[in-house]
Design an enzyme around this catalytic site. Sequence first.
Site, PDB file in Angstrom:
ATOM      1  N   ASP A  13       0.805  -1.229   0.000  1.00  0.00           N
ATOM      2  CA  ASP A  13       0.000   0.000   0.000  1.00  0.00           C
ATOM      3  C   ASP A  13       0.834   1.274   0.000  1.00  0.00           C
ATOM      4  O   ASP A  13       0.484   2.269   0.628  1.00  0.00           O
ATOM      5  CB  ASP A  13      -0.988   0.006   1.184  1.00  0.00           C
ATOM      6  CG  ASP A  13      -1.816  -1.247   1.198  1.00  0.00           C
ATOM      7  OD1 ASP A  13      -2.320  -1.608   0.128  1.00  0.00           O
ATOM      8  OD2 ASP A  13      -1.930  -1.887   2.256  1.00  0.00           O
ATOM      9  N   HIS A  43      -4.205  -2.238  -6.246  1.00  0.00           N
ATOM     10  CA  HIS A  43      -3.398  -1.122  -6.734  1.00  0.00           C
ATOM     11  C   HIS A  43      -4.335  -0.029  -7.231  1.00  0.00           C
ATOM     12  O   HIS A  43      -5.223  -0.282  -8.043  1.00  0.00           O
ATOM     13  CB  HIS A  43      -2.465  -1.588  -7.852  1.00  0.00           C
ATOM     14  CG  HIS A  43      -1.380  -2.507  -7.360  1.00  0.00           C
ATOM     15  ND1 HIS A  43      -0.382  -2.986  -8.160  1.00  0.00           N
ATOM     16  CD2 HIS A  43      -1.144  -3.013  -6.133  1.00  0.00           C
ATOM     17  CE1 HIS A  43       0.427  -3.749  -7.440  1.00  0.00           C
ATOM     18  NE2 HIS A  43      -0.024  -3.796  -6.208  1.00  0.00           N
TER      19      HIS A  43
END
Length: 337
Positions: A13, A43
Amino acid sequence: MVCTVIVDGFFGDSGKGKIVSYLAYADDVEYCARGGVGPNAGHTVTVGERVFRLRMLPSAFVNPETRLLIGPGVVVNPEIVLKEVSELEVAGFNVERRFGLDAQCAVIEPKHIKADRSGHLGEVIQTTGTGTGPCNADRALRRAKLARDEPSLKRFLADVSMELNQALDKGMDVLVEGTQGTYLSLYHGTYPYVTSKDVCSSAACSDVGIGPTRVDEVILVLKSYVTRVGAGELPGELTPEEARRRGWEEYGTVTGRQRRAAPFNYELARRAAMINGATQIALTKLDVLYPECRGVRDYGSLSREAKDFVERIESELGLPVTLIGTGPDLEEVIDRR
Ligand code: IMP
Ligand code: MG
């Protein structure tokens, strides 16, 4: 000709999706291959007003000329693959004709998802519940179903390692997109609170079928602060209230869980640079730490404090910070290459 591997130096992340989409677009790369684990990843790619959250397709879809591939090391969920192909088609990104996945990708089945959401995996490890771990377990036991045996994926089947190596032979640019992060690696992370595979740069190469001698650059993506979802240690962890006060409150792309947060960690960053053989650093979300830097696109316009932070990272890691994210949009980048 440049072959670049992109991996995360913390717990995932970090904004790899944004960096990959920026590079695909800025450098006009011919190929982008996704390595990593599978649809446990999320993503995020922001193009103007539109936000795309991808769990299977490579983040390079923003460049309509880039060939998009998923390597054989990845486990795939056919439903998610088909959903993302059709969503990106509807959004005008012509992915149908330029997307391929390796015939030897393993296929996630409902039983894997079920096993991932209960008992040890669901309750103790607090996985994403996407079935990736149980699918990799079946693969290790040599009883997983492969993409070549899944009719709904037939039109996308490709020989990914052959395509990539031939592209490199012809002098084309290749991006290898990793997933998760160094400290979620099965080998190098905080075992047992890790994902079901190694996710470092050499594993990403193996996932897509290119040898280490073919790689020119390894970009280690580091967020300006550290976050983690699920169980496991997080050095310097802040209380949720303090994370919110600093504007570091985030929610998982895949699971919606609130991410735990801690300040940037130089020790973890140095070790990640070592394990991944990093040649460059991409520093993301600098604007979250220094709001005055939002949208800045040249290094000289950053505040003194922000530059001091960047320069401290460079001196502690002995590596150049070549890309700096200053906002969610794929164009909000300082490119110092
Ligand atoms: P799994 O990969 O779903 O088996 O989950 C194992 C651990 O890795 C859990 O702590 C997850 O929260 C974490 N994890 C897996 N994928 C990601 C990701 O893409 N970002 C952040 N954490 C992840
Ligand atoms: Mg993510």
